[in-house]
Structures are given as C-alpha cells and as structure tokens.
Design a protein around this motif. Structure first.
Motif, PDB file in Angstrom:
ATOM      1  N   ALA A   1       0.820  -1.218   0.000  1.00 60.23           N
ATOM      2  CA  ALA A   1       0.000   0.000   0.000  1.00 60.23           C
ATOM      3  C   ALA A   1       0.848   1.261   0.000  1.00 60.23           C
ATOM      4  CB  ALA A   1      -0.940  -0.003   1.209  1.00 60.23           C
ATOM      5  N   ARG A   2       1.929   1.226   0.747  1.00 56.06           N
ATOM      6  CA  ARG A   2       2.787   2.417   0.823  1.00 56.06           C
ATOM      7  C   ARG A   2       3.415   2.733  -0.538  1.00 56.06           C
ATOM      8  NH1 ARG A   2       7.364   5.278   2.493  1.00 56.06           N
ATOM      9  NH2 ARG A   2       6.983   6.484   4.405  1.00 56.06           N
ATOM     10  N   GLU A   3       3.943   1.698  -1.172  1.00 57.58           N
ATOM     11  CA  GLU A   3       4.584   1.901  -2.469  1.00 57.58           C
ATOM     12  C   GLU A   3       3.574   2.373  -3.506  1.00 57.58           C
ATOM     13  OE1 GLU A   3       6.635  -1.635  -3.598  1.00 57.58           O
ATOM     14  OE2 GLU A   3       7.960  -1.619  -1.837  1.00 57.58           O
ATOM     15  N   PHE A   4       2.363   1.800  -3.463  1.00 55.52           N
ATOM     16  CA  PHE A   4       1.337   2.209  -4.414  1.00 55.52           C
ATOM     17  C   PHE A   4       0.871   3.639  -4.137  1.00 55.52           C
ATOM     18  CE2 PHE A   4      -3.080   2.311  -6.033  1.00 55.52           C
ATOM     19  CZ  PHE A   4      -2.805   2.049  -7.373  1.00 55.52           C
ATOM     20  N   ALA A   5       0.728   3.980  -2.856  1.00 56.97           N
ATOM     21  CA  ALA A   5       0.305   5.342  -2.499  1.00 56.97           C
ATOM     22  C   ALA A   5       1.327   6.375  -2.982  1.00 56.97           C
ATOM     23  CB  ALA A   5       0.103   5.446  -0.993  1.00 56.97           C
ATOM     24  N   LEU A   6       2.601   6.034  -2.903  1.00 52.93           N
ATOM     25  CA  LEU A   6       3.642   6.959  -3.373  1.00 52.93           C
ATOM     26  C   LEU A   6       3.563   7.148  -4.889  1.00 52.93           C
ATOM     27  CD1 LEU A   6       6.634   5.847  -1.108  1.00 52.93           C
ATOM     28  CD2 LEU A   6       5.442   8.060  -1.050  1.00 52.93           C
ATOM     29  N   LYS A   7       3.172   6.094  -5.622  1.00 51.94           N
ATOM     30  CA  LYS A   7       2.981   6.232  -7.067  1.00 51.94           C
ATOM     31  C   LYS A   7       1.804   7.164  -7.359  1.00 51.94           C
ATOM     32  CE  LYS A   7       4.789   1.637  -8.278  1.00 51.94           C
ATOM     33  NZ  LYS A   7       4.433   0.299  -8.841  1.00 51.94           N
TER      34      LYS A   7
ATOM     35  N   TYR B   1      -2.542   4.920   4.239  1.00 61.79           N
ATOM     36  CA  TYR B   1      -1.876   6.143   3.782  1.00 61.79           C
ATOM     37  C   TYR B   1      -2.890   7.057   3.094  1.00 61.79           C
ATOM     38  CZ  TYR B   1       1.935   2.977   4.665  1.00 61.79           C
ATOM     39  OH  TYR B   1       2.778   2.084   5.275  1.00 61.79           O
ATOM     40  N   ARG B   2      -2.727   8.346   3.302  1.00 61.03           N
ATOM     41  CA  ARG B   2      -3.655   9.325   2.719  1.00 61.03           C
ATOM     42  C   ARG B   2      -2.947  10.189   1.696  1.00 61.03           C
ATOM     43  NH1 ARG B   2      -7.859  12.277   6.438  1.00 61.03           N
ATOM     44  NH2 ARG B   2      -8.744  10.205   6.085  1.00 61.03           N
ATOM     45  N   LEU B   3      -3.649  10.456   0.602  1.00 65.85           N
ATOM     46  CA  LEU B   3      -3.183  11.391  -0.421  1.00 65.85           C
ATOM     47  C   LEU B   3      -4.159  12.557  -0.465  1.00 65.85           C
ATOM     48  CD1 LEU B   3      -2.478   8.645  -3.036  1.00 65.85           C
ATOM     49  CD2 LEU B   3      -0.742   9.966  -1.837  1.00 65.85           C
ATOM     50  N   VAL B   4      -3.661  13.748  -0.207  1.00 61.85           N
ATOM     51  CA  VAL B   4      -4.488  14.952  -0.246  1.00 61.85           C
ATOM     52  C   VAL B   4      -4.259  15.634  -1.583  1.00 61.85           C
ATOM     53  CG1 VAL B   4      -5.051  17.141   0.865  1.00 61.85           C
ATOM     54  CG2 VAL B   4      -4.254  15.203   2.254  1.00 61.85           C
ATOM     55  N   MET B   5      -5.327  15.746  -2.380  1.00 59.34           N
ATOM     56  CA  MET B   5      -5.213  16.338  -3.704  1.00 59.34           C
ATOM     57  C   MET B   5      -4.869  17.824  -3.611  1.00 59.34           C
ATOM     58  SD  MET B   5      -5.917  13.742  -5.733  1.00 59.34           S
ATOM     59  CE  MET B   5      -5.060  12.739  -4.516  1.00 59.34           C
ATOM     60  N   ARG B   6      -4.409  18.357  -4.686  1.00 58.84           N
ATOM     61  CA  ARG B   6      -3.957  19.764  -4.692  1.00 58.84           C
ATOM     62  C   ARG B   6      -5.092  20.736  -4.397  1.00 58.84           C
ATOM     63  NH1 ARG B   6      -0.132  21.349  -9.569  1.00 58.84           N
ATOM     64  NH2 ARG B   6       0.217  23.082  -8.123  1.00 58.84           N
ATOM     65  N   ASP B   7      -6.342  20.325  -4.673  1.00 54.53           N
ATOM     66  CA  ASP B   7      -7.469  21.228  -4.399  1.00 54.53           C
ATOM     67  C   ASP B   7      -7.818  21.276  -2.908  1.00 54.53           C
ATOM     68  OD1 ASP B   7      -8.709  18.799  -3.912  1.00 54.53           O
ATOM     69  OD2 ASP B   7     -10.089  18.920  -5.605  1.00 54.53           O
TER      70      ASP B   7
ATOM     71  N   ILE C   1      -9.534  19.443  -1.262  1.00 52.24           N
ATOM     72  CA  ILE C   1     -10.910  18.994  -1.031  1.00 52.24           C
ATOM     73  C   ILE C   1     -11.001  17.477  -1.157  1.00 52.24           C
ATOM     74  CG2 ILE C   1     -13.297  19.092  -1.875  1.00 52.24           C
ATOM     75  CD1 ILE C   1     -12.688  21.936  -2.873  1.00 52.24           C
ATOM     76  N   ASN C   2     -10.455  16.957  -2.254  1.00 50.75           N
ATOM     77  CA  ASN C   2     -10.478  15.527  -2.498  1.00 50.75           C
ATOM     78  C   ASN C   2      -9.271  14.844  -1.877  1.00 50.75           C
ATOM     79  OD1 ASN C   2     -12.777  14.951  -4.573  1.00 50.75           O
ATOM     80  ND2 ASN C   2     -11.806  16.819  -5.303  1.00 50.75           N
ATOM     81  N   TYR C   3      -9.494  13.628  -1.379  1.00 46.69           N
ATOM     82  CA  TYR C   3      -8.359  12.840  -0.912  1.00 46.69           C
ATOM     83  C   TYR C   3      -8.640  11.356  -1.053  1.00 46.69           C
ATOM     84  CZ  TYR C   3     -10.958  12.821   3.584  1.00 46.69           C
ATOM     85  OH  TYR C   3     -11.909  12.689   4.561  1.00 46.69           O
ATOM     86  N   ILE C   4      -7.572  10.581  -1.044  1.00 46.37           N
ATOM     87  CA  ILE C   4      -7.655   9.132  -1.236  1.00 46.37           C
ATOM     88  C   ILE C   4      -6.947   8.457  -0.070  1.00 46.37           C
ATOM     89  CG2 ILE C   4      -7.124   7.198  -2.765  1.00 46.37           C
ATOM     90  CD1 ILE C   4      -6.631   9.315  -4.992  1.00 46.37           C
ATOM     91  N   ASP C   5      -7.602   7.480   0.532  1.00 50.32           N
ATOM     92  CA  ASP C   5      -6.956   6.640   1.540  1.00 50.32           C
ATOM     93  C   ASP C   5      -6.641   5.289   0.902  1.00 50.32           C
ATOM     94  OD1 ASP C   5      -7.173   8.638   3.370  1.00 50.32           O
ATOM     95  OD2 ASP C   5      -8.759   7.732   4.555  1.00 50.32           O
ATOM     96  N   VAL C   6      -5.403   4.862   1.051  1.00 52.24           N
ATOM     97  CA  VAL C   6      -4.927   3.631   0.421  1.00 52.24           C
ATOM     98  C   VAL C   6      -4.493   2.648   1.494  1.00 52.24           C
ATOM     99  CG1 VAL C   6      -3.291   2.648  -1.232  1.00 52.24           C
ATOM    100  CG2 VAL C   6      -4.082   5.016  -1.516  1.00 52.24           C
TER     101      VAL C   6
ATOM    102  N   VAL D   1       0.426  11.461   3.276  1.00 50.16           N
ATOM    103  CA  VAL D   1       0.300  11.491   4.737  1.00 50.16           C
ATOM    104  C   VAL D   1       0.162  10.055   5.260  1.00 50.16           C
ATOM    105  CG1 VAL D   1      -0.990  12.381   6.717  1.00 50.16           C
ATOM    106  CG2 VAL D   1      -0.911  13.702   4.578  1.00 50.16           C
ATOM    107  N   PRO D   2       1.163   9.526   5.969  1.00 46.86           N
ATOM    108  CA  PRO D   2       1.005   8.200   6.577  1.00 46.86           C
ATOM    109  C   PRO D   2       0.028   8.295   7.758  1.00 46.86           C
ATOM    110  CG  PRO D   2       3.333   8.836   6.405  1.00 46.86           C
ATOM    111  CD  PRO D   2       2.516  10.074   6.184  1.00 46.86           C
ATOM    112  N   LEU D   3      -1.112   7.639   7.653  1.00 50.15           N
ATOM    113  CA  LEU D   3      -2.107   7.688   8.723  1.00 50.15           C
ATOM    114  C   LEU D   3      -1.852   6.637   9.794  1.00 50.15           C
ATOM    115  CD1 LEU D   3      -5.515   8.245   6.869  1.00 50.15           C
ATOM    116  CD2 LEU D   3      -4.091   9.941   8.019  1.00 50.15           C
ATOM    117  N   ASP D   4      -1.450   5.450   9.363  1.00 44.12           N
ATOM    118  CA  ASP D   4      -1.271   4.342  10.303  1.00 44.12           C
ATOM    119  C   ASP D   4      -0.274   3.353   9.679  1.00 44.12           C
ATOM    120  OD1 ASP D   4      -1.435   2.093  11.918  1.00 44.12           O
ATOM    121  OD2 ASP D   4      -3.615   2.197  12.154  1.00 44.12           O
ATOM    122  N   GLU D   5       0.994   3.493  10.031  1.00 44.29           N
ATOM    123  CA  GLU D   5       2.040   2.641   9.449  1.00 44.29           C
ATOM    124  C   GLU D   5       1.837   1.172   9.829  1.00 44.29           C
ATOM    125  OE1 GLU D   5       4.200   3.028   7.287  1.00 44.29           O
ATOM    126  OE2 GLU D   5       4.949   5.078   7.208  1.00 44.29           O
ATOM    127  N   GLU D   6       1.370   0.935  11.058  1.00 48.91           N
ATOM    128  CA  GLU D   6       1.196  -0.442  11.511  1.00 48.91           C
ATOM    129  C   GLU D   6       0.181  -1.188  10.665  1.00 48.91           C
ATOM    130  OE1 GLU D   6      -0.147  -2.942  15.518  1.00 48.91           O
ATOM    131  OE2 GLU D   6       0.200  -0.782  15.650  1.00 48.91           O
TER     132      GLU D   6
END
Length: 466
Positions: free
Chosen positions: A54-60, A79-85, A87-92, A70-75
């Motif tokens: 998940a971490r490697e994919f989130a970085l892509k 991982y969270r991706l906050v879009m440039r706007d 407003i939108n974000y993705i949790d992976v 943003v790493p939300l919970d490494e254990e």
C-alpha cells in the motif's frame, strides 16, 4: 442500484485516472461506496490495492496526482493522499486478513462493507449491505467487531443520525451486550464520533435510541440526573426529553432559516465541525445545571435558580474530561450560560437600540447561535402555563433581535481597552485581588452597555468602587 454505483465510478475522474495508469487489482470500499449508492457527494475515496504494498502504491499515486502524502497508520498500512485542491483525498491500504472478503467481514456495519472493483465494476457485498441501504437499515457485520473496537457501538448511532435509518434488532441486542466497552476507546475518538453524530439531521432520534441501550449514560454521566426532573407547569416533557427536543428544534430552525443564518451555522470555526453540530450539542447540555438547582415552592412551582450559570461551570469540567479544545469549551459553556439571555433582553421594560446593542456586543459572533438556541428552548417547553400566544410572542421578539444583529454586525468594532488592570491598581491604590477582577468585569459590562465610552469616563466609573 448496482448500475447506479457503476455509473458513478465511471464518471469519477480520479478513479478513472487510477484505472488508466495502473493494472493493479483495486477496490473502492466503505463509506465512499455507501455515499455513491445514496447519491451523496463524496470527496473521500477509500481504496484497497490487492497486489502491491500500500505504501509503495500510495507513493505512485502521489506522483500521478502531485498530491501530498500522509502516513495515517504505518502499523496497519494506511496512507492518505491529499489532492492539490485540498478537497479531495484518497486513503490507500491493503486488505485486512489478506483477501477482500476477510477485509469486509472486519468492518463495522453492512452499509460500510461493500467493495467495487474500479476497473471491472464487480461488486462484492457478502454481508447484505446493498439490501440494507435499500431498506434503510443499520446492521452490524459481525458482533465480535464491537469487541475488537468498541467505538463501533457509537458509530451505529452516528450513521443513524446522518441517514435516519432504522436499527436492526440484532444490532440493538449486541449494543446492550457490549455497552460498557465504550469506556475503552480514547476520549478523543469518542469526542469525534459525538460531533459527527450531532452533525446529523436525525441526531435527536439517535440520542433517544442510545438512551434505550444505556450507551448514552455511559458517555454522558449527567444524563442520569436529567431523567430525574419531571414535567412541570412550564415544561410538557421531562428534562431529558426536553433537551432532546431542543436538539430537534435547533435542526428544524436551521432548515427553515434564511441563507445568511444557514451559512453562519455551517461555518467550521473550531473543532473541525460546523457551528450547527456544536450548537446542537449545546442544546443537549443547556439544562444540565437544573437538577442541582431544583427546588419546589410551597405552591408546587418548580424553580431552577441560576441553573444557566451552574450548568455552564459544570460543562467546562465535562468537556475538559472529554478533551474538547479550549475554543470548543468556550463556545459551548457560553451557549449554556447565555441560553436564557436573549429572551431576557427582549422582555426588558424598554427595548431600545442601546439594549439590543449590548446583547450584540456581548455575544458578538455567537449572537445567531445564541438566539437560535433560545428559540429552540422556547419551542421545546409547552407546559400547561405556556400558551401558543406566549410562544409566538417570544419567537417573534427573538426574530427581531436576530434581524437587529444581522443589520448591526457590519458596524461593530472591537471595544477599546480603556484601562488595564495595572491602570486600575495604580488609580485606586489596590493590589491584585478578587476585587480587581470584579472592577474589571464591571467596567467591561459598562462598556458593553454604552455607559462608558472614554478613558475619562472609565476612570470616574472605577472610582465609584473605592
């Protein structure tokens, strides 16, 4: 309904871009799927990637969208991706248990345990979540999941508050079985769920149902005392149900309000949640000082002298123990302390601009909230001595106060600091003491009333305390 969710995913530019750029097996899961089924706009996309870390994919994805990582919970590899706007974000994440089916079976509610393959449109729903959404029903996936994370007990009611769904009988039974476990989660997590609940249109219904299982008593210790105060000549409901009705009336007043008032109540000014959510919590707590101030006069009249002040002080400790922020506590305790104040203002022998302006200066940015709370309180008290005429007159007068505030607020300027504490000590030749605090408070009140406008007037005012 299945075609509806597939069409929604196909029209999602962010999900389409992921599917176009990667061959991974990826599922959209949880709340996003639920919201898409319900036709609710969602900016939060939870995805599970099956065949890559998940971490490697989130970085892509970070590079693809030029997003913040943003790493939300490494254990647990979340991982969270906050879009440039912003407003939108993705949790992976990767699937808990190794398969999508096992992951879904570990979730809290069936309506949150649906997955959709973003490329093929395949829907995986092994617990009946789609059917429960269609039927407006909230049910658990597995009652053992309440033991794994007892916060899920509260999430049941959070989702009822948001959607107004009915609760499955087996879910209610499980909550009764595990209700004492709600003490285990960190208070910050409970705090978050509580405000999510009060954000919902059906918060009053959720609170009533929480009461039936005993969960409400476990979270708010003051509820037991609210239930001890019966109806009286001014209140057709016992105190607990009066407070629930106040929450309901705040929501109704918000829905009927003009856009200017609605916009104000929708503002997120503190605590990450709207003013409306906080105001409904204040409505639920506004009379917590009544039990300890309750007396019954010889003629049978119930009195609650200074319950507003007592309740405000009580709320500070309660809210601190729940780890609310100082700004949240200041707001909530002020709402409780001043919930009678707007009606008192409008019952003055003479209602002049000076009287109204004093209210506006005192409550400032919280004026709208305080007026709405006072109206909700009035609408929730319909005892035998309270006629429709009394209610209508009170509501109309409060609307007059609200209109005055909306017109006057643009002209407001901060009150000048006419004298400091050091100035007062020097002029009166006194030392730091409770008397100094009393003088400063009286000076502030005099400024609010417009009785003291200049430094010279302030000096004369404080000399009266010698």
């Amino acid at each position: 309904m299945n075609s509806k969710i597939i069409e929604k995913i196909k029209s999602d530019n962010i999900l389409n871009k992921i599917a176009e750029n990667f061959d991974n097996e990826i599922y959209l899961v949880g709340g996003t799927v639920r919201d898409y089924y319900l036709g609710v706009e969602s900016h939060d996309r939870d995805i599970i990637v099956m065949d890559e870390d998940a971490r490697e994919f989130a970085l892509k994805l970070k590079d693809l969208f030029d997003a913040s990582f943003v790493p939300l919970d490494e254990e647990n590899r979340i991982y969270r991706l906050v879009m440039r706007d912003k407003i939108n974000y993705i949790d992976v994440t990767n699937p808990a248990g190794g398969t999508i089916e096992k992951d879904l079976m570990r979730r809290d509610l069936t309506i949150n345990a649906i997955a959709v393959n973003i490329r093929t449109g395949e829907i995986i729903d092994i617990s009946g979540g789609v059917t429960d959404i269609k039927n407006g029903c909230i049910n658990y996936v597995n009652e053992e999941n309440f033991v794994d994370d007892p916060l899920r007990l509260l999430r049941v009611y959070r989702f009822q508050a948001l959607y107004g769904f009915d609760l499955a009988v087996e879910t209610i039974s499980a909550i009764c079985k595990y209700v004492d476990l709600i003490r285990k989660p960190a208070v910050e997590r409970v705090n978050y769920e509580i405000l999510k609940l009060f954000s919902g249109k059906y918060a009053h219904i959720a609170l009533e149902n929480m009461n039936k299982t005993g969960l409400l008593d476990e979270i708010f210790s003051f509820v037991k005392d609210l239930k001890k105060v019966p109806p009286n000549s001014h209140h057709h409901l016992d105190l607990f149900h009066h407070c629930l009705e106040t929450v309901k009336q705040i929501q109704l007043l918000y829905e009927k309000a003009e856009d200017e008032v609605k916009g104000h109540l929708e503002n997120v000014d503190f605590g990450g949640f709207s003013r409306l959510a906080h105001l409904k919590l204040a409505g639920f707590m506004h009379d917590i000082g009544k039990f300890s101030t309750w007396t019954i006069e010889e003629g049978g009249r119930h009195r609650f002298i200074k319950h507003d002040d007592v309740g405000s002080k009580m709320s500070v400790k309660i809210l601190k123990d729940m780890h609310f922020s100082n700004k949240q506590i200041d707001y909530l305790s002020e709402m409780i302390k001043c919930h009678i104040y707007p009606s008192q203002v409008m019952c003055a022998p003479q209602i002049t601009d000076k009287v109204l302006m004093r209210f506006v200066r005192k409550l400032d940015k919280n004026s709208i909230d305080n007026i709405i709370l006072a109206q909700a309180d009035r609408l929730s008290a319909r005892g035998p001595e309270i006629t429709d005429e009394i209610v209508e007159k009170n509501i109309n007068s409060l609307n007059t106060l609200l209109k005055f505030y909306l017109e006057a607020r643009e002209t407001l300027k901060p009150l000048p600091k006419l004298l400091t504490g050091n100035d007062v000590m020097k002029i009166l030749q006194i030392k730091p003491s409770p008397k100094l605090g009393e003088i400063m408070e009286n000076l502030h009140e005099a400024q609010l009333s417009g009785d003291v406008l200049t430094k010279e007037q302030a000096v004369e005012f404080i000399k009266a305390f010698q």
